[in-house]
Design a protein around this motif. Sequence first.
Motif, PDB file in Angstrom:
ATOM      1  N   HIS A  37       9.842  17.355 -12.599  1.00 56.88           N
ATOM      2  CA  HIS A  37       8.453  17.445 -12.145  1.00 56.88           C
ATOM      3  C   HIS A  37       8.026  16.078 -11.616  1.00 56.88           C
ATOM      4  O   HIS A  37       8.009  15.085 -12.361  1.00 56.88           O
ATOM      5  N   LEU A  38       7.645  16.028 -10.341  1.00 55.33           N
ATOM      6  CA  LEU A  38       7.259  14.765  -9.706  1.00 55.33           C
ATOM      7  C   LEU A  38       5.753  14.539  -9.854  1.00 55.33           C
ATOM      8  O   LEU A  38       4.972  14.776  -8.938  1.00 55.33           O
ATOM      9  N   ASP A  39       5.335  14.110 -11.038  1.00 51.78           N
ATOM     10  CA  ASP A  39       3.927  13.799 -11.263  1.00 51.78           C
ATOM     11  C   ASP A  39       3.812  12.395 -11.858  1.00 51.78           C
ATOM     12  O   ASP A  39       4.789  11.814 -12.338  1.00 51.78           O
TER      13      ASP A  39
ATOM     14  N   LEU B   9       0.834  -1.202   0.000  1.00 50.94           N
ATOM     15  CA  LEU B   9       0.000   0.000   0.000  1.00 50.94           C
ATOM     16  C   LEU B   9       0.873   1.257   0.000  1.00 50.94           C
ATOM     17  O   LEU B   9       0.562   2.244  -0.690  1.00 50.94           O
ATOM     18  N   MET B  10       1.949   1.235   0.762  1.00 54.32           N
ATOM     19  CA  MET B  10       2.844   2.399   0.801  1.00 54.32           C
ATOM     20  C   MET B  10       3.505   2.618  -0.561  1.00 54.32           C
ATOM     21  O   MET B  10       3.635   3.757  -1.032  1.00 54.32           O
ATOM     22  N   LEU B  11       3.897   1.518  -1.203  1.00 48.68           N
ATOM     23  CA  LEU B  11       4.484   1.628  -2.538  1.00 48.68           C
ATOM     24  C   LEU B  11       3.454   2.140  -3.534  1.00 48.68           C
ATOM     25  O   LEU B  11       3.750   3.036  -4.356  1.00 48.68           O
ATOM     26  N   ALA B  12       2.237   1.608  -3.494  1.00 53.69           N
ATOM     27  CA  ALA B  12       1.183   2.055  -4.410  1.00 53.69           C
ATOM     28  C   ALA B  12       0.864   3.529  -4.195  1.00 53.69           C
ATOM     29  O   ALA B  12       0.563   4.264  -5.150  1.00 53.69           O
ATOM     30  N   THR B  13       0.891   3.958  -2.942  1.00 53.39           N
ATOM     31  CA  THR B  13       0.629   5.373  -2.641  1.00 53.39           C
ATOM     32  C   THR B  13       1.644   6.275  -3.327  1.00 53.39           C
ATOM     33  O   THR B  13       1.299   7.323  -3.904  1.00 53.39           O
TER      34      THR B  13
ATOM     35  N   ILE C 244       4.876  13.023  -5.746  1.00 49.05           N
ATOM     36  CA  ILE C 244       5.305  14.260  -5.102  1.00 49.05           C
ATOM     37  C   ILE C 244       5.666  14.029  -3.631  1.00 49.05           C
ATOM     38  O   ILE C 244       6.374  14.831  -3.013  1.00 49.05           O
ATOM     39  N   LEU C 245       5.207  12.907  -3.052  1.00 48.88           N
ATOM     40  CA  LEU C 245       5.497  12.594  -1.647  1.00 48.88           C
ATOM     41  C   LEU C 245       6.852  11.922  -1.466  1.00 48.88           C
ATOM     42  O   LEU C 245       7.321  11.772  -0.330  1.00 48.88           O
ATOM     43  N   ILE C 246       7.498  11.509  -2.544  1.00 48.04           N
ATOM     44  CA  ILE C 246       8.699  10.672  -2.419  1.00 48.04           C
ATOM     45  C   ILE C 246       9.760  11.333  -1.553  1.00 48.04           C
ATOM     46  O   ILE C 246      10.331  10.708  -0.654  1.00 48.04           O
ATOM     47  N   HIS C 247      10.060  12.597  -1.809  1.00 50.50           N
ATOM     48  CA  HIS C 247      11.126  13.250  -1.046  1.00 50.50           C
ATOM     49  C   HIS C 247      10.782  13.339   0.440  1.00 50.50           C
ATOM     50  O   HIS C 247      11.672  13.252   1.288  1.00 50.50           O
ATOM     51  N   ASP C 248       9.508  13.507   0.745  1.00 52.58           N
ATOM     52  CA  ASP C 248       9.122  13.642   2.149  1.00 52.58           C
ATOM     53  C   ASP C 248       9.277  12.340   2.930  1.00 52.58           C
ATOM     54  O   ASP C 248       9.450  12.359   4.147  1.00 52.58           O
ATOM     55  N   VAL C 249       9.184  11.194   2.245  1.00 54.64           N
ATOM     56  CA  VAL C 249       9.217   9.908   2.953  1.00 54.64           C
ATOM     57  C   VAL C 249      10.432   9.072   2.556  1.00 54.64           C
ATOM     58  O   VAL C 249      10.548   7.914   2.965  1.00 54.64           O
TER      59      VAL C 249
ATOM     60  N   GLN D 155       8.987  -7.148  -1.207  1.00 55.47           N
ATOM     61  CA  GLN D 155       9.326  -8.374  -1.909  1.00 55.47           C
ATOM     62  C   GLN D 155      10.316  -8.069  -3.028  1.00 55.47           C
ATOM     63  O   GLN D 155      10.358  -6.944  -3.549  1.00 55.47           O
ATOM     64  N   PRO D 156      11.122  -9.060  -3.432  1.00 55.41           N
ATOM     65  CA  PRO D 156      12.156  -8.809  -4.455  1.00 55.41           C
ATOM     66  C   PRO D 156      11.614  -8.165  -5.727  1.00 55.41           C
ATOM     67  O   PRO D 156      12.232  -7.277  -6.299  1.00 55.41           O
ATOM     68  N   GLU D 157      10.407  -8.599  -6.172  1.00 52.31           N
ATOM     69  CA  GLU D 157       9.882  -8.017  -7.415  1.00 52.31           C
ATOM     70  C   GLU D 157       9.485  -6.548  -7.247  1.00 52.31           C
ATOM     71  O   GLU D 157       9.440  -5.785  -8.225  1.00 52.31           O
ATOM     72  N   ASP D 158       9.169  -6.159  -6.007  1.00 54.08           N
ATOM     73  CA  ASP D 158       8.796  -4.763  -5.761  1.00 54.08           C
ATOM     74  C   ASP D 158      10.009  -3.872  -5.519  1.00 54.08           C
ATOM     75  O   ASP D 158       9.903  -2.641  -5.584  1.00 54.08           O
ATOM     76  N   GLU D 159      11.161  -4.481  -5.214  1.00 53.33           N
ATOM     77  CA  GLU D 159      12.370  -3.693  -4.983  1.00 53.33           C
ATOM     78  C   GLU D 159      12.746  -2.876  -6.223  1.00 53.33           C
ATOM     79  O   GLU D 159      13.235  -1.763  -6.124  1.00 53.33           O
ATOM     80  N   ARG D 160      12.495  -3.462  -7.411  1.00 60.17           N
ATOM     81  CA  ARG D 160      12.821  -2.740  -8.639  1.00 60.17           C
ATOM     82  C   ARG D 160      11.997  -1.463  -8.747  1.00 60.17           C
ATOM     83  O   ARG D 160      12.494  -0.431  -9.208  1.00 60.17           O
ATOM     84  N   LEU D 161      10.747  -1.524  -8.303  1.00 62.91           N
ATOM     85  CA  LEU D 161       9.913  -0.318  -8.327  1.00 62.91           C
ATOM     86  C   LEU D 161      10.436   0.718  -7.344  1.00 62.91           C
ATOM     87  O   LEU D 161      10.428   1.921  -7.629  1.00 62.91           O
ATOM     88  N   ARG D 162      10.886   0.265  -6.156  1.00 62.73           N
ATOM     89  CA  ARG D 162      11.441   1.218  -5.187  1.00 62.73           C
ATOM     90  C   ARG D 162      12.669   1.925  -5.769  1.00 62.73           C
ATOM     91  O   ARG D 162      12.786   3.152  -5.684  1.00 62.73           O
ATOM     92  N   HIS D 163      13.597   1.153  -6.353  1.00 66.33           N
ATOM     93  CA  HIS D 163      14.795   1.768  -6.946  1.00 66.33           C
ATOM     94  C   HIS D 163      14.419   2.742  -8.061  1.00 66.33           C
ATOM     95  O   HIS D 163      15.036   3.819  -8.199  1.00 66.33           O
ATOM     96  N   ALA D 164      13.432   2.369  -8.846  1.00 61.81           N
ATOM     97  CA  ALA D 164      12.997   3.253  -9.937  1.00 61.81           C
ATOM     98  C   ALA D 164      12.420   4.551  -9.385  1.00 61.81           C
ATOM     99  O   ALA D 164      12.641   5.640  -9.934  1.00 61.81           O
ATOM    100  N   LEU D 165      11.649   4.466  -8.292  1.00 60.49           N
ATOM    101  CA  LEU D 165      11.097   5.666  -7.653  1.00 60.49           C
ATOM    102  C   LEU D 165      12.201   6.591  -7.157  1.00 60.49           C
ATOM    103  O   LEU D 165      12.164   7.804  -7.372  1.00 60.49           O
ATOM    104  N   HIS D 166      13.198   6.016  -6.470  1.00 62.77           N
ATOM    105  CA  HIS D 166      14.294   6.840  -5.957  1.00 62.77           C
ATOM    106  C   HIS D 166      15.065   7.504  -7.101  1.00 62.77           C
ATOM    107  O   HIS D 166      15.445   8.678  -7.022  1.00 62.77           O
ATOM    108  N   ASP D 167      15.299   6.738  -8.170  1.00 62.70           N
ATOM    109  CA  ASP D 167      16.018   7.291  -9.312  1.00 62.70           C
ATOM    110  C   ASP D 167      15.216   8.411  -9.973  1.00 62.70           C
ATOM    111  O   ASP D 167      15.765   9.454 -10.348  1.00 62.70           O
ATOM    112  N   PHE D 168      13.920   8.201 -10.090  1.00 62.45           N
ATOM    113  CA  PHE D 168      13.049   9.234 -10.671  1.00 62.45           C
ATOM    114  C   PHE D 168      13.076  10.507  -9.824  1.00 62.45           C
ATOM    115  O   PHE D 168      13.205  11.614 -10.351  1.00 62.45           O
TER     116      PHE D 168
END
Length: 607
Positions: free
Chosen positions: A504-506, A460-464, A470-475, A485-498
């Motif tokens: 523009h964080l949209d 849920l936190m990842l989906a949020t 726009i919330l990424i920097h705050d959290v 989970q390992p498959e979701d780690e790729r999404l986390r890394h992609a979010l941080h890189d973005f």
Amino acid sequence: MALPANFLDELRTRAPIRTVIGRTVKLTRSSRDWKGCCPFHGEKTPSFYVYDDHYHCFGCGEHGDVITFVMKSTGASFMEAVEELARQAGMQVPKPTLQAAEAEARRAGLSDVLEAAGRQYQAWLAAPEGRAALDYLRGRGLTDATIRKFGLGWSGEGRGALATALRGQNIKPEQLVEAGLMKQGDHGPVDMFFGRVMFPIRDKRGAMLSFGGRIMGDGQPKYVNGPETAVFSKRRSLYGLNFARETVRKGAQLIVVEGYMDVIALSQAGFGGAVAPLGTALTEEHLEEIWKLSPEPVICFDGDAAGQRAALKTVELALEHLTPECSLRLLRLPAKDDPDSLIRRGGGAAFQAELDKAQPLSAALYDMLAATHKRNTPEGRAAFLHRLDELAGLIKDKTLGGEYRQHLRGRYYDERRLGRPQAQAPFRPGQKGRDFIKPVALPPRQSPDAASAELCRARLMLATLLAHPILIHDVEEAFAHVPLQPEDERLRHALHDFAAHAKHLDSANLFTHLESLGLAEQASALQSQAASEYRLAPDASPAAAAQSWWSWYSLMDFSIDMLRAQRDEAQALWLAHPDDQAACARLMKYNELLAAARAGEAGTPDS
């Protein structure tokens, strides 16, 4: 023919002895120096020590500088060792010509001229004509012993007095001009210094390089330094280094201050590790020299606006050369104070109290930038974050640069959260005023389905964040600790890189980025699952999304050890900066999370 001394000094600087020896000897830090097993005799317990400009083995007695080490370790001759070190340093060995030999002879002669001038200045200070200057120095709180230690003197009133006084020692006016003690006037050489208290400037070994002069009273310029000469370079010289070297090696704190009188006042008050640049900002050469003596010297700046500008300039230069082993601490004195005035008013204890407040470079950098940037608009906050990232990007060590970026942004996020405390309040099912997610019955931490609940919260936190980038920097800092989970780690890394590179964080830009990585389909599937199974409302406001995000974070079953480590780090930051509200808020947050985790471990049901 002998090589020029200034070339050999430059070679020793550009081929640091620790670096050269470290290529063949495993060295480890020992206090302010380095040690290893001696390469010249067999030993299992290290007794071979490397200092800033020489090595010494306490087992076999071998001793020397970097050139000597290459000679003894490889069997090279002196010239072969010099040529090899010059090759490594990218330098050209000067050819031994007659002109070079004559220039070196003149250079050696300048030291004799400067020493003779120093003795004459001291004699004039002790004579009736120097009485006013002596009274001035005593009035500044200096003892006669301190005046003698630093070789202070009186220039006389000029009009060729120095040339006349030194004529009997067979010193000619042309030599005084070459040494920077006289200059060419319309009618021949005239004195460089007159009506001034004189400060001898020496190199780290104690050889005389030049002089500085201070006018008594309020005239301008207040200080005058000798010009660049064959033996004197301002960008390489530090006042007081000859005294500070041995004191720092014995354990004193290396302190970089702004002027002669600061160095002398600190030395007299018991702070013998003080040095000062000579009318210039700190240079790369200065940083190299002070880092040879101490891995974390204190840079002390006056509390006025000029001092703060100089501090920021020094910090920017230092960032380019920062390593995990070499950093700085910064000390900002109270407004209108310098070390000399502070000590005269309150003694050594007053300065020590300020010295204890010296900040790590990372903390001082943030404070300086925060004081000069307006952050009450989105544009101002964005500019501030760009500036933080820009300065962290100056650090050539990428790992260290990443740590600085995370630390600086972490301070910023903590301040933002402090300004919006309601965003951190845990969300409880059924609480009014929330429009991000409808009440969903997730299993409590102590239930048999606790692991499943943890996974749900994390997703849920990842989906949020996918819905509200726009919330990424705050959290960002907190999210780094959420187990996925390992498959979701790729999404986390992609979010941080973005977040690190996007202007523009949209969501539209985010999904374009995810598409380029082949992750857009996975992200869409996660959002669909969150909407269908947990009724996640993708069109909710960012404020409501943030409140729910922090509520899930507060319920995560982090390990006690991890939360304790985070709490200890936050506590260390707060103890170093007790007046920092953001540091206080961060400590309170982790205390609350740790208390909740302990309650859950003891079997206390979730509320």
